[in-house]
Design a protein around this motif. Structure first.
Motif, PDB file in Angstrom:
ATOM      1  N   PHE A  85      -7.753 -10.035  38.701  1.00  0.00           N
ATOM      2  CA  PHE A  85      -8.651  -9.075  38.035  1.00  0.00           C
ATOM      3  C   PHE A  85      -7.844  -8.116  37.167  1.00  0.00           C
ATOM      4  O   PHE A  85      -8.238  -7.778  36.060  1.00  0.00           O
ATOM      5  CB  PHE A  85      -9.438  -8.259  39.072  1.00  0.00           C
ATOM      6  CG  PHE A  85     -10.596  -8.976  39.645  1.00  0.00           C
ATOM      7  CD1 PHE A  85     -10.646  -9.323  40.981  1.00  0.00           C
ATOM      8  CD2 PHE A  85     -11.671  -9.344  38.835  1.00  0.00           C
ATOM      9  CE1 PHE A  85     -11.721 -10.006  41.508  1.00  0.00           C
ATOM     10  CE2 PHE A  85     -12.750 -10.030  39.346  1.00  0.00           C
ATOM     11  CZ  PHE A  85     -12.772 -10.364  40.691  1.00  0.00           C
ATOM     12  N   PHE A  86      -6.698  -7.676  37.697  1.00  0.00           N
ATOM     13  CA  PHE A  86      -5.905  -6.692  36.938  1.00  0.00           C
ATOM     14  C   PHE A  86      -5.484  -7.281  35.607  1.00  0.00           C
ATOM     15  O   PHE A  86      -5.456  -6.598  34.588  1.00  0.00           O
ATOM     16  CB  PHE A  86      -4.685  -6.265  37.761  1.00  0.00           C
ATOM     17  CG  PHE A  86      -5.039  -5.390  38.926  1.00  0.00           C
ATOM     18  CD1 PHE A  86      -5.358  -5.935  40.163  1.00  0.00           C
ATOM     19  CD2 PHE A  86      -5.101  -4.007  38.779  1.00  0.00           C
ATOM     20  CE1 PHE A  86      -5.707  -5.130  41.245  1.00  0.00           C
ATOM     21  CE2 PHE A  86      -5.442  -3.192  39.851  1.00  0.00           C
ATOM     22  CZ  PHE A  86      -5.740  -3.751  41.081  1.00  0.00           C
ATOM     23  N   ARG A  87      -5.173  -8.575  35.615  1.00  0.00           N
ATOM     24  CA  ARG A  87      -4.630  -9.189  34.389  1.00  0.00           C
ATOM     25  C   ARG A  87      -5.685  -9.296  33.301  1.00  0.00           C
ATOM     26  O   ARG A  87      -5.396  -9.562  32.159  1.00  0.00           O
ATOM     27  CB  ARG A  87      -4.015 -10.548  34.736  1.00  0.00           C
ATOM     28  CG  ARG A  87      -2.808 -10.355  35.640  1.00  0.00           C
ATOM     29  CD  ARG A  87      -1.979 -11.598  35.912  1.00  0.00           C
ATOM     30  NE  ARG A  87      -0.822 -11.202  36.721  1.00  0.00           N
ATOM     31  CZ  ARG A  87      -0.846 -11.182  38.068  1.00  0.00           C
ATOM     32  NH1 ARG A  87      -1.937 -11.549  38.716  1.00  0.00           N
ATOM     33  NH2 ARG A  87       0.217 -10.772  38.766  1.00  0.00           N
ATOM     34  N   GLY A  88      -6.951  -9.059  33.664  1.00  0.00           N
ATOM     35  CA  GLY A  88      -7.997  -9.072  32.635  1.00  0.00           C
ATOM     36  C   GLY A  88      -8.099  -7.759  31.891  1.00  0.00           C
ATOM     37  O   GLY A  88      -8.756  -7.641  30.868  1.00  0.00           O
ATOM     38  N   PHE A  89      -7.410  -6.724  32.394  1.00  0.00           N
ATOM     39  CA  PHE A  89      -7.490  -5.405  31.745  1.00  0.00           C
ATOM     40  C   PHE A  89      -6.352  -5.228  30.743  1.00  0.00           C
ATOM     41  O   PHE A  89      -5.291  -5.819  30.891  1.00  0.00           O
ATOM     42  CB  PHE A  89      -7.391  -4.286  32.800  1.00  0.00           C
ATOM     43  CG  PHE A  89      -8.582  -4.193  33.709  1.00  0.00           C
ATOM     44  CD1 PHE A  89      -8.556  -4.763  34.971  1.00  0.00           C
ATOM     45  CD2 PHE A  89      -9.742  -3.551  33.297  1.00  0.00           C
ATOM     46  CE1 PHE A  89      -9.664  -4.688  35.814  1.00  0.00           C
ATOM     47  CE2 PHE A  89     -10.847  -3.472  34.125  1.00  0.00           C
ATOM     48  CZ  PHE A  89     -10.801  -4.042  35.391  1.00  0.00           C
ATOM     49  N   THR A  98      -9.733   0.693  35.813  1.00  0.00           N
ATOM     50  CA  THR A  98      -9.311  -0.492  36.591  1.00  0.00           C
ATOM     51  C   THR A  98      -9.855  -0.417  38.008  1.00  0.00           C
ATOM     52  O   THR A  98     -10.360  -1.404  38.558  1.00  0.00           O
ATOM     53  CB  THR A  98      -7.769  -0.516  36.633  1.00  0.00           C
ATOM     54  OG1 THR A  98      -7.271  -0.267  35.321  1.00  0.00           O
ATOM     55  CG2 THR A  98      -7.246  -1.819  37.135  1.00  0.00           C
ATOM     56  N   MET A  99      -9.817   0.790  38.583  1.00  0.00           N
ATOM     57  CA  MET A  99     -10.272   0.919  39.982  1.00  0.00           C
ATOM     58  C   MET A  99     -11.765   0.686  40.091  1.00  0.00           C
ATOM     59  O   MET A  99     -12.236   0.049  41.037  1.00  0.00           O
ATOM     60  CB  MET A  99      -9.894   2.296  40.524  1.00  0.00           C
ATOM     61  CG  MET A  99      -8.415   2.413  40.845  1.00  0.00           C
ATOM     62  SD  MET A  99      -7.971   4.027  41.464  1.00  0.00           S
ATOM     63  CE  MET A  99      -8.655   3.985  43.110  1.00  0.00           C
ATOM     64  N   VAL A 100     -12.537   1.194  39.121  1.00  0.00           N
ATOM     65  CA  VAL A 100     -13.985   0.944  39.158  1.00  0.00           C
ATOM     66  C   VAL A 100     -14.224  -0.567  39.150  1.00  0.00           C
ATOM     67  O   VAL A 100     -14.993  -1.100  39.948  1.00  0.00           O
ATOM     68  CB  VAL A 100     -14.689   1.598  37.944  1.00  0.00           C
ATOM     69  CG1 VAL A 100     -16.132   1.124  37.822  1.00  0.00           C
ATOM     70  CG2 VAL A 100     -14.663   3.116  38.059  1.00  0.00           C
ATOM     71  N   GLY A 101     -13.492  -1.267  38.288  1.00  0.00           N
ATOM     72  CA  GLY A 101     -13.690  -2.715  38.166  1.00  0.00           C
ATOM     73  C   GLY A 101     -13.247  -3.486  39.387  1.00  0.00           C
ATOM     74  O   GLY A 101     -13.982  -4.338  39.918  1.00  0.00           O
TER      75      GLY A 101
END
Ligand code: SDX
Length: 393
Positions: A85-89, A98-101
């Motif tokens: 997921f992080f790599r999509g930001f 990022t934390m919300v996502g």
């Protein structure tokens, strides 16, 4: 005569709900968690023990504390696929975005702890959130600075583990300084819960529909991000840096008093406290302690903060409006001295407040009489009128 601000379950414009968790007396500057003063907890307790107190209503025995700590420790890792997921930001995304996502995405992973009618699943969801929020916040930080994620260590206490995950790198181990770890633990305690603030009310309202607990906490994180709320700690340090020196303070005091100027003294004022925020007092003492330890004796930002507080507290406008420093006024100075960028200040507030959100959510969701929150309004639009055809308009 319709009381348009009243709706079930007992939510009204002033007292939004009944709760047995936290008590605030804004006029006296008093904050109690399950009856215990925040000053005593900050001095004698630790964040995980305060988590237990908020969740279960009493201070734990040694056996209960050991069991609670072991359970939290065993939930600190996130599912390996969540790294994707992080790599999509974008790298320059704000860590709160990022934390919300990512916290919202937990609702797509941990299916065995989302049935809010099952007390065991509510417990598991609670432990996962308390345990994983520091890991997710640290991952958001590492991602933003282009460093590899650091896994949690089970031999470290909660605050030390967070510092380790933020500041260790594969090339060298980060030795956690125990005084900084205690200061971080105290910051977490001071942010743990605060009655029905905006983000807690957001979590309660979202939870009252029976929504997925991880999605409800993501909603709380989104609300906390605002500069009038949890985002104030970042805005406050940036304001203190912009002021830069004590001789520029009067200019900013006048701006803050100017009704035509949108500028507000960040870290000052509160919806409830009309006296000192007791958390700000503890935070101020902690700032002196941490800077002393770091050998930072003439920190210009701390000098500006202390002089700004002194001048504001003697100013008739601030006295008449009962404006005092709040929890966000000194916290940024400590976090900055620890090495955090300002963008990480609100994520640290969010990971600390997660236990408050969960405690309040659990208290509400376990009420058999719970009804969905449904705020009403005072309608100020046009009275009933008939449609007119386009040709006649
Ligand atoms: C948090 O609710 C919680 O418990 C929140 C929190 C928690 O733990 O969850 O405590 C965390 O959010 C703390 C607050 C962080 N925000 C800031 O520091 C941002 C700066 N502060 C302000 O934006 C403001 O003080 C609020 C939003 C916090 C409260 O604003 P209110 O509701 O307007 O406060 P008020 O009614 O007491 O204000 C009285 C007057 C108003 O002027 P008038 O309408 O009477 O003319 O004082 C003014 C306000 O405009 N005022 C300020 C001011 N704060 C209020 N003027 C200048 N600088 C300020 N900081």
């Amino acid at each position: 005569g319709l009381d348009v601000f009243t709706y079930d379950p007992g939510f009204t414009s002033t007292a939004s709900c009944e709760s047995a968790i936290t008590f605030i007396d804004g006029d006296k500057g008093e904050l109690l968690h399950r009856g215990y003063p925040i000053e005593q907890l900050a001095e004698q307790s630790c964040f995980l023990e305060v988590c237990y107190l908020l969740l279960y209503g009493d201070l734990p025995s040694k056996a209960q504390m050991d069991d609670f700590r072991n359970t939290v420790t065993r939930h600190t890792m996130v599912h390996e696929q969540m790294h994707n997921f992080f790599r999509g930001f974008r790298r320059d995304a704000h860590p709160m975005a990022t934390m919300v996502g990512v916290v919202g995405a937990m609702s797509a992973f941990y299916h065995d702890s989302t049935d809010i009618t099952d007390p065991h699943q509510r417990e598991v969801a609670s432990f996962r959130l308390i345990a994983k929020l520091p890991t997710i916040a640290a991952m958001a930080y590492k991602y933003s600075i282009g460093q590899p994620f650091v896994y949690p260590r089970n031999d470290l206490d909660y605050a030390s583990n967070f510092l380790h995950m933020c500041f260790s790198v594969p090339a060298e181990t980060y030795e956690v300084n125990p005084v900084l770890a205690k200061a971080m633990d105290r910051i977490m305690m001071l942010h743990a819960d605060h009655e029905q603030n905006a983000s807690t009310s957001t979590v309660r309202l979202a939870g009252s529909s029976g929504a997925n607990p991880f999605a409800c906490i993501a909603a709380g994180i989104a609300c906390l991000w605002g500069p009038a709320h949890g985002g104030a700690n970042q805005a406050c340090l940036e304001m203190l840096r912009e002021i830069g020196s004590v001789d520029r303070i009067p200019e900013y005091i006048e701006k803050a008093k100017d009704k035509n100027d949108p500028f507000r003294l960040m870290g000052f004022g509160h919806r409830v406290y009309k006296n000192f925020d007791p958390r700000a007092k503890v935070m101020k003492e902690s700032a002196d302690e941490v800077l002393e330890l770091m050998g930072i004796h003439d920190n210009p930002t701390l000098q500006v903060a202390k002089e700004l507080e002194r001048i504001a507290l003697e100013d008739d406008y601030f006295i008449s409006k009962k404006l005092y420093p709040n929890v966000d006024f000194y916290s940024g100075i400590i976090l900055d001295a620890m090495g955090f960028p300002t963008a990480m200040f609100t994520p640290i507030f969010a990971l600390s407040r997660t236990v408050g959100w969960i405690s309040q959510w659990k208290e509400m969701i376990s009420d058999p009489a719970l009804k969905i929150g449904r705020p009403r309004q005072l309608y100020t639009g046009p009275a009933r009128r008939d449609y007119t055809d386009l040709s006649s308009r």
